[in-house]
Design a protein around this motif. Structure first.
Motif, mmCIF file in Angstrom:
data_model
loop_
_atom_site.group_PDB
_atom_site.id
_atom_site.type_symbol
_atom_site.label_atom_id
_atom_site.label_comp_id
_atom_site.label_asym_id
_atom_site.label_seq_id
_atom_site.Cartn_x
_atom_site.Cartn_y
_atom_site.Cartn_z
ATOM 1 N N VAL A 144 -7.363 2.586 7.278
ATOM 2 C CA VAL A 144 -6.578 1.720 6.407
ATOM 3 C C VAL A 144 -5.212 1.383 6.999
ATOM 4 O O VAL A 144 -4.442 2.280 7.361
ATOM 5 C CB VAL A 144 -6.374 2.372 5.025
ATOM 6 C CG1 VAL A 144 -5.604 1.433 4.101
ATOM 7 C CG2 VAL A 144 -7.720 2.743 4.401
ATOM 8 N N GLY A 145 -4.918 0.089 7.088
ATOM 9 C CA GLY A 145 -3.584 -0.376 7.396
ATOM 10 C C GLY A 145 -2.782 -0.442 6.103
ATOM 11 O O GLY A 145 -3.130 -1.203 5.202
ATOM 12 N N VAL A 146 -1.752 0.377 6.004
ATOM 13 C CA VAL A 146 -0.932 0.467 4.795
ATOM 14 C C VAL A 146 0.274 -0.454 4.973
ATOM 15 O O VAL A 146 1.256 -0.103 5.632
ATOM 16 C CB VAL A 146 -0.474 1.914 4.541
ATOM 17 C CG1 VAL A 146 0.423 1.993 3.320
ATOM 18 C CG2 VAL A 146 -1.684 2.836 4.394
ATOM 19 N N ALA B 116 5.688 4.453 2.888
ATOM 20 C CA ALA B 116 4.498 4.077 3.650
ATOM 21 C C ALA B 116 4.043 5.218 4.552
ATOM 22 O O ALA B 116 2.846 5.536 4.626
ATOM 23 C CB ALA B 116 4.782 2.827 4.487
ATOM 24 N N ASN B 117 4.999 5.832 5.240
ATOM 25 C CA ASN B 117 4.645 6.955 6.116
ATOM 26 C C ASN B 117 4.095 8.123 5.310
ATOM 27 O O ASN B 117 3.199 8.841 5.770
ATOM 28 C CB ASN B 117 5.853 7.388 6.925
ATOM 29 C CG ASN B 117 6.215 6.395 8.011
ATOM 30 O OD1 ASN B 117 5.370 5.617 8.456
ATOM 31 N ND2 ASN B 117 7.468 6.397 8.439
ATOM 32 N N LEU C 156 -8.051 8.265 8.084
ATOM 33 C CA LEU C 156 -7.349 7.537 9.134
ATOM 34 C C LEU C 156 -6.564 6.393 8.518
ATOM 35 O O LEU C 156 -7.086 5.640 7.689
ATOM 36 C CB LEU C 156 -8.334 6.985 10.164
ATOM 37 C CG LEU C 156 -9.167 8.002 10.945
ATOM 38 C CD1 LEU C 156 -10.183 7.291 11.818
ATOM 39 C CD2 LEU C 156 -8.258 8.877 11.810
ATOM 40 N N ALA C 157 -5.290 6.249 8.930
ATOM 41 C CA ALA C 157 -4.445 5.191 8.403
ATOM 42 C C ALA C 157 -3.281 4.952 9.342
ATOM 43 O O ALA C 157 -2.950 5.798 10.179
ATOM 44 C CB ALA C 157 -3.931 5.549 7.009
ATOM 45 N N PHE C 158 -2.670 3.787 9.191
ATOM 46 C CA PHE C 158 -1.469 3.460 9.957
ATOM 47 C C PHE C 158 -0.610 2.516 9.129
ATOM 48 O O PHE C 158 -1.105 1.791 8.262
ATOM 49 C CB PHE C 158 -1.821 2.830 11.310
ATOM 50 C CG PHE C 158 -2.673 1.592 11.221
ATOM 51 C CD1 PHE C 158 -2.106 0.320 11.208
ATOM 52 C CD2 PHE C 158 -4.059 1.692 11.146
ATOM 53 C CE1 PHE C 158 -2.888 -0.822 11.127
ATOM 54 C CE2 PHE C 158 -4.860 0.549 11.063
ATOM 55 C CZ PHE C 158 -4.267 -0.705 11.058
ATOM 56 N N ALA C 159 0.690 2.535 9.371
ATOM 57 C CA ALA C 159 1.620 1.720 8.608
ATOM 58 C C ALA C 159 1.757 0.335 9.227
ATOM 59 O O ALA C 159 1.692 0.164 10.448
ATOM 60 C CB ALA C 159 2.986 2.397 8.543
ATOM 61 N N GLY D 169 0.779 -1.237 0.000
ATOM 62 C CA GLY D 169 0.000 0.000 0.000
ATOM 63 C C GLY D 169 0.803 1.275 0.000
ATOM 64 O O GLY D 169 0.224 2.367 0.074
ATOM 65 N N SER D 170 2.122 1.194 -0.110
ATOM 66 C CA SER D 170 2.933 2.399 0.031
ATOM 67 C C SER D 170 3.153 3.147 -1.274
ATOM 68 O O SER D 170 3.579 4.303 -1.262
ATOM 69 C CB SER D 170 4.303 2.047 0.637
ATOM 70 O OG SER D 170 5.038 1.204 -0.241
#
Length: 264
Positions: free
Chosen positions: A42-44, A53-54, A66-69, A23-24
């Protein structure tokens, strides 16, 4: 942590939790951003490029999502276990119960080698990342995936069009489509839909070396599609967003062509 701007900006995936592998960047980034735009958290997932990714996570946050790596390299035994552990660690502030609604198996590698030049190690690697990893990610994720959820596998036009120069890659995507078909049958009683999306040539970093800045290559790639242009990551992401939504609740076990009409 990102925050939504107003309650009026809720979308069709509001309250849903998604995981997007690879997803990055490229198609995966476009999918992650589109699902977040529609309201999902979303979990990336990424393998090595933490900065990319960040950056994807930050882009989502700036857009009010909203998302997190999730860092987990695929292609080795135990990769699915490590991915779900990273999902729990990265999502502890967003997904306290570890449950989710959408799994997008997008991560893949290509091997531009014909039958006579492909090595056994190269063959094993492409199948490990493109087939084995999605299989066990889903296997270990089924207890986390809520009833009525979505599994979307990113396949390729190479699974249905003869491309001997990438024979192993095409074979992995054919296997992924078979995986989709069988999963759809098995998970139907839980209301979980499973579909593949098969892009053609898309303008991503992976194709940049031979496509971008090369008018002849771009013209050739565009000529393969009935719609007369090269695909963009957003073209694929929008199809994934539809399949992830309630509008696609009656679609399962299908391979959705996203080639722009290649080979017609």
């Amino acid at each position: 942590m990102g925050r939504r701007a107003t309650a009026m900006e809720t979308g069709p995936l509001e309250g849903k939790i998604a995981l997007v592998t690879g997803g990055s960047r490229g198609i995966g980034r476009a999918i992650a951003e589109r699902l977040a735009k529609d309201g999902a958290t979303v979990g990336v997932a990424y393998a090595r490029d933490e900065a990319a990714a960040n950056d994807t996570v930050e882009r989502i946050h700036k857009d009010g999502g909203l998302a997190f790596a999730v860092c987990a390299e695929l292609g080795r035994h135990g990769d699915a276990t490590r991915l779900w552990a990273a999902f729990d660690a990265g999502g502890k502030d967003h997904v306290p119960d570890g449950k989710l609604d959408i799994i997008v198996n997008n991560a893949a590698i290509g091997r531009s080698a014909a039958l006579t030049s492909l090595t056994e190690d190269g063959f094993d690697e492409v199948f490990a990342v493109n087939v084995r990893a999605p299989f066990f990610i889903v296997q270990q994720g089924l207890s986390r995936l809520r009833d009525g959820g979505r599994i979307i596998n990113i396949s390729s036009g190479a699974a249905s069009l003869a491309m001997p120069e990438i024979i192993a890659y095409g074979a992995t995507k054919g296997a992924l489509d078979t995986f989709t078909l069988n999963l759809a049958k098995e998970l139907g009683p839980r209301g979980i839909t499973v579909n593949s999306v098969a892009p053609g040539i898309v303008d991503t970093d992976t194709n940049a070396g031979w496509l971008r800045g090369n008018p002849q290559a771009e013209a050739y790639a565009a000529s393969l599609a009935a719609l007369g242009r090269v695909g963009q990551p957003e073209d694929v992401a929008d199809i994934v967003a539809f399949l992830a939504s309630n509008d696609a609740r009656w679609v399962t076990g299908r391979v959705v062509d996203a080639t722009g009409g290649a080979g017609l």
